[in-house]
Design an enzyme around this catalytic site. Structure first.
Site, PDB file in Angstrom:
ATOM      1  N   GLY A  31       0.823  -1.208   0.000  1.00  0.00           N
ATOM      2  CA  GLY A  31       0.000   0.000   0.000  1.00  0.00           C
ATOM      3  C   GLY A  31       0.855   1.255   0.000  1.00  0.00           C
ATOM      4  O   GLY A  31       2.053   1.208  -0.281  1.00  0.00           O
TER       5      GLY A  31
ATOM      6  N   GLY B 110       5.464   4.607  -8.734  1.00  0.00           N
ATOM      7  CA  GLY B 110       6.274   3.396  -8.938  1.00  0.00           C
ATOM      8  C   GLY B 110       5.397   2.148  -8.899  1.00  0.00           C
ATOM      9  O   GLY B 110       5.559   1.228  -9.703  1.00  0.00           O
ATOM     10  N   HIS B 111       4.445   2.116  -7.948  1.00  0.00           N
ATOM     11  CA  HIS B 111       3.530   0.969  -7.879  1.00  0.00           C
ATOM     12  C   HIS B 111       2.616   0.943  -9.106  1.00  0.00           C
ATOM     13  O   HIS B 111       2.320  -0.125  -9.645  1.00  0.00           O
ATOM     14  CB  HIS B 111       2.642   1.061  -6.627  1.00  0.00           C
ATOM     15  CG  HIS B 111       3.389   0.954  -5.332  1.00  0.00           C
ATOM     16  ND1 HIS B 111       3.564   2.013  -4.481  1.00  0.00           N
ATOM     17  CD2 HIS B 111       4.004  -0.106  -4.749  1.00  0.00           C
ATOM     18  CE1 HIS B 111       4.242   1.624  -3.414  1.00  0.00           C
ATOM     19  NE2 HIS B 111       4.530   0.343  -3.558  1.00  0.00           N
TER      20      HIS B 111
ATOM     21  N   GLY C  63       9.346  -4.245  -8.191  1.00  0.00           N
ATOM     22  CA  GLY C  63      10.181  -3.121  -8.609  1.00  0.00           C
ATOM     23  C   GLY C  63      11.667  -3.410  -8.467  1.00  0.00           C
ATOM     24  O   GLY C  63      12.100  -4.089  -7.535  1.00  0.00           O
TER      25      GLY C  63
ATOM     26  N   ASP D  99      14.029  -2.401  -5.249  1.00  0.00           N
ATOM     27  CA  ASP D  99      14.345  -3.423  -4.245  1.00  0.00           C
ATOM     28  C   ASP D  99      15.032  -4.593  -4.963  1.00  0.00           C
ATOM     29  O   ASP D  99      14.465  -5.687  -5.061  1.00  0.00           O
ATOM     30  CB  ASP D  99      13.068  -3.881  -3.556  1.00  0.00           C
ATOM     31  CG  ASP D  99      12.380  -2.738  -2.830  1.00  0.00           C
ATOM     32  OD1 ASP D  99      12.744  -2.452  -1.690  1.00  0.00           O
ATOM     33  OD2 ASP D  99      11.488  -2.110  -3.434  1.00  0.00           O
TER      34      ASP D  99
HETATM   35  O1  PAF Z   1       8.209  -4.443  -1.828  1.00  0.00           O
HETATM   36  C1  PAF Z   1       7.207  -4.517  -1.082  1.00  0.00           C
HETATM   37  O2  PAF Z   1       6.317  -3.664  -1.105  1.00  0.00           O
HETATM   38  C2  PAF Z   1       7.094  -5.682  -0.115  1.00  0.00           C
HETATM   39  O3  PAF Z   1       8.336  -6.065   0.362  1.00  0.00           O
HETATM   40  C3  PAF Z   1       6.346  -6.888  -0.715  1.00  0.00           C
HETATM   41  C4  PAF Z   1       7.078  -7.487  -1.895  1.00  0.00           C
HETATM   42  C5  PAF Z   1       4.948  -6.467  -1.142  1.00  0.00           C
HETATM   43  C6  PAF Z   1       6.210  -7.980   0.356  1.00  0.00           C
HETATM   44  O4  PAF Z   1       5.530  -7.532   1.467  1.00  0.00           O
END
Ligand code: PAF
Length: 282
Positions: free
Chosen positions: A33, A38-39, A149, A152
């Protein structure tokens, strides 16, 4: 715009099963959330590469350490769902903590090697928590492809490895980092920063790009470049967790440019935020 929201694994799976029975390819976008551009880029990638897209929101407690920001992590479900709907996403999966970790839950997922460095060391237990929840989400959804993404990068490498090792039948794809006009990688945690701290945060990508350029240009030893990068970061950030040059796939430390694909990884704290970023060297 309203978007269909599933709160139980059973209901979400029934929808995925129905889509698949119609011959549709399903994409999964796991998030915690606090959605930003980016999301939404992950959702858009999923929409471009699959027929139906489920975005998940679950602030996973097992990947936060003591004293980290679990309690203050942004909880913006209504706004997040609206953003995903506007982007064209088909459904949300927003499980409760008890749906994800029912009483008596006792299984851990540990990816050795790839988690013995970077955030695996500076945030003890974090990568195990990520591995645990992502394994569950992948098993719950049975999607064809899941999108994560590249900001990370270590997390992406760990997820690719666990999916391969555990024969999870979902392809894992990375999506390039989305940055603001100054190159700062977008992160839900950027919202913790005031104007002055944002200016400091924006130096992170500049430092990484310079180090990557110096290494790629040759003539500079990698450890000298890393020392210089760390010194530049220490001048602004409150604490630098690491600045390291590592193999892009195995995450092994690289001390000499030898033609392998490598990246520079950094994590640093400013104000209430811990920021990470990484940059390709060659
Ligand atoms: O990158 C994230 O937002 C979190 O680490 C993920 C992959 C949703 C796991 O909780």
């Amino acid at each position: 715009m309203v978007i269909q929201t599933f709160r139980t694994v059973r209901d979400m799976r029934a929808q995925v099963t129905a889509w698949k029975a119609d011959g549709l390819r399903v994409g999964l976008v796991p998030t915690m959330g606090g959605l930003h551009a980016g999301h939404i880029a992950l959702v858009q990638s999923a929409l471009a590469q699959t027929d139906r897209v489920i975005t998940t929101i679950f602030v996973n407690p097992t990947q936060f350490g003591a004293g980290e920001d679990l309690d203050s992590y942004p909880q913006t479900e209504t706004e997040d769902s609206a953003k995903v709907a506007d982007a064209g996403g088909h459904a949300m999966f927003i499980p409760s903590a008890s749906e994800m970790y029912p009483s008596g839950f006792s299984t851990r997922v540990v990816v050795d090697g790839l988690t013995d460095c970077l955030c695996g060391v500076t945030r003890p237990g974090h990568m195990d928590g990520v591995s645990q929840v992502v394994t569950k989400l992948l098993n719950q959804a049975h999607a064809d492809v899941a999108f994560f993404g590249e900001k990370d990068w270590q997390q992406l490498a760990v997820i690719k490895r666990l999916a391969r090792d555990l024969d999870i039948d979902t392809e894992i794809r990375g999506v390039p980092t989305v940055r603001d006009d100054y190159g700062l990688a977008l992160s839900s945690r950027n919202g913790y920063l005031n104007a002055e701290e944002i200016e400091i945060a924006r130096k992170l990508n500049v430092v990484l790009k310079k180090a990557a350029y110096d290494i790629a240009a040759g003539g500079f030893a990698i450890d000298e470049c890393m020392k210089a990068a760390k010194a530049l970061m220490k001048a602004g950030f409150d604490k630098v967790d690491y600045v390291e040059c590592r193999d892009a796939e195995t995450l092994e430390l690289i001390d000499k440019a030898d033609g392998r694909s490598c990246r520079i990884f950094a994590a640093a704290h400013v104000g209430r935020a811990r920021l990470i970023d990484n940059h390709q060297v060659n």
